[in-house]
Design an enzyme around this catalytic site. Sequence first.
Site, PDB file in Angstrom:
ATOM      1  CE  LYS A   1      20.649  39.972  50.893  1.00 28.27           C
ATOM      2  NZ  LYS A   1      19.902  41.008  50.223  1.00 28.27           N
TER       3      LYS A   1
ATOM      4  CD  GLU B   1      18.625  43.013  41.950  1.00 29.64           C
ATOM      5  OE1 GLU B   1      17.942  42.027  42.264  1.00 29.64           O
ATOM      6  OE2 GLU B   1      19.376  43.604  42.736  1.00 29.64           O
TER       7      GLU B   1
HETATM    8  C1  LIG Z   1      18.700  35.649  44.118  1.00 32.24           C
HETATM    9  C2  LIG Z   1      17.566  35.990  43.498  1.00 32.24           C
HETATM   10  O1  LIG Z   1      16.937  37.174  43.683  1.00 32.24           O
HETATM   11  C3  LIG Z   1      17.510  38.188  44.478  1.00 32.24           C
HETATM   12  C4  LIG Z   1      17.132  38.057  45.899  1.00 32.24           C
HETATM   13  C5  LIG Z   1      16.011  38.695  46.409  1.00 32.24           C
HETATM   14  C6  LIG Z   1      15.575  38.466  47.842  1.00 32.24           C
HETATM   15  O2  LIG Z   1      16.287  37.747  48.557  1.00 32.24           O
HETATM   16  O3  LIG Z   1      14.536  38.969  48.274  1.00 32.24           O
HETATM   17  C7  LIG Z   1      15.272  39.570  45.604  1.00 32.24           C
HETATM   18  C8  LIG Z   1      15.696  39.877  44.356  1.00 32.24           C
HETATM   19  C9  LIG Z   1      17.025  39.494  43.893  1.00 32.24           C
HETATM   20  O4  LIG Z   1      17.940  40.480  44.253  1.00 32.24           O
HETATM   21  C10 LIG Z   1      16.936  35.092  42.479  1.00 32.24           C
HETATM   22  O5  LIG Z   1      15.954  35.496  41.869  1.00 32.24           O
HETATM   23  O6  LIG Z   1      17.432  33.979  42.270  1.00 32.24           O
END
Ligand SMILES: C=C(O[C@@H]1C=C(C(=O)O)C=C[C@H]1O)C(=O)O
Length: 438
Positions: free
Chosen positions: A188, A233
Amino acid sequence: MLTMTKQHLHARSYFIDGVGSAVSPFDSELPTDLTDFLTRLPASGLSAWVRGHSGLVGWGELSRFETKGADRFADASDFWKQLSAGADVDDAVRLPGSGPVAFGSFGFSDRTDIPSVLIVPRVVLGRHSGRVWVTTMSFDDEPAPERLGAPSPLERPRAVTVTAGGRDDWEETVGKVVDRIRAGEAKKVVMARDAAARSDEPLDVRFLLGHLNAHYPTCWTYHVDGMLGATPELLVSSHDGAVHSRVLAGTFYNNSGDHDVDVEAARHVLAKSKDSAEHKYAVDSLVETLSPLCSSLEVDCEPFLLELPNVIHLASDARGHLTHRSDGSRVSSLEIAAALHPTAAVGGTPRGRALELIDELEATDRGRYAGPVGWIGASGDGEWGLALRGGRLDEDGRGVRLFAGGGIVGESVPEYEWLETVAKLAPMLAALGVRTER
Ligand SMILES: C=C(O[C@@H]1C=C(C(=O)O)C=C[C@H]1O)C(=O)O
């Protein structure tokens, strides 16, 4: 580099009587002598960490510490330990965030030139469990801390234009990342992009924070040294040995306008292997780092759906208790944040290879985007989120560089990843008065 300070910090926290518990620190009317609180805050030099009606807002800059590179967290921890250890503290409040505090915002990468910062404000307004207090901080030879100023109306942003980097280029890059993941280089990788929002006039940070807090009350609305947004988060909070972390990964962004329809669709889509695998990488990376620091750690068996106005996330909460070190002390919230950062939610899996791919392929310097943002108190307790769903104020105060990203796995579709970033930019665009990205 650490500069030794010989100044002696004085901090005093006391309850302010008569402030109703249903009032947010961002509401413009407080039923006390702090009426029109928000309008009385200085338009610049504010620090904030507020969720719903609880949190901390600081103003006036008593001390600032800047650092960069791989040692940025250690440098900042040393600075704060040194300043707070010898402090003369009169804390009649004894709630999370009372007593001396510093607000911080840290670079995502060891290599960014944008400095990480800790700011010790002169005054902090805090609210927790319905109680409201003020903390004043000063050095021996300093004049009394700044009072609130005369009210000045909040300025709604006007005529903001947004320029985003090329969609085709970004999707092509995401496609490359998918190929590299399929070739087995990583599992990932979180890829981000940026967009420039500009106005002819200076932006009023108070308005932006008030808007984000009102529309995203379950997110942590933050502002530290020009880095601002409303993040869902929580990297870590620690209070008296109890730690909490909220991991997000897996995002549903189709907004039909019908809440029940969206939730049902999100439940269906996020249960698919792509999102649950993406989520598991993030939870695993948290547990791997947090469990050695804890005597107990519990994580939700199944992720839950975190519903926000713009997106629905797969979320897991981890709660635990910190162990004591041999000298009886506990690891500080900033030290935990340093150990956890970057989690797979913003970096990837495996961490090292994912960061190399981000360095190689991502066109933007993240700066402090996706880095830890929050506050630390004298005991080391504090709250640190990830600086997401926001951006960095331009030097001239007339624009914001916005950032958004998403986790890429082998099954990701570049076009959908772009749409996910569009949804993630929505909170800041709405605060800026921009309906759709151009
Ligand atoms: C990277 C971001 O968000 C992150 C990525 C996510 C995902 O890929 O589903 C969800 C929440 C965050 O951990 C962002 O908001 O820019």
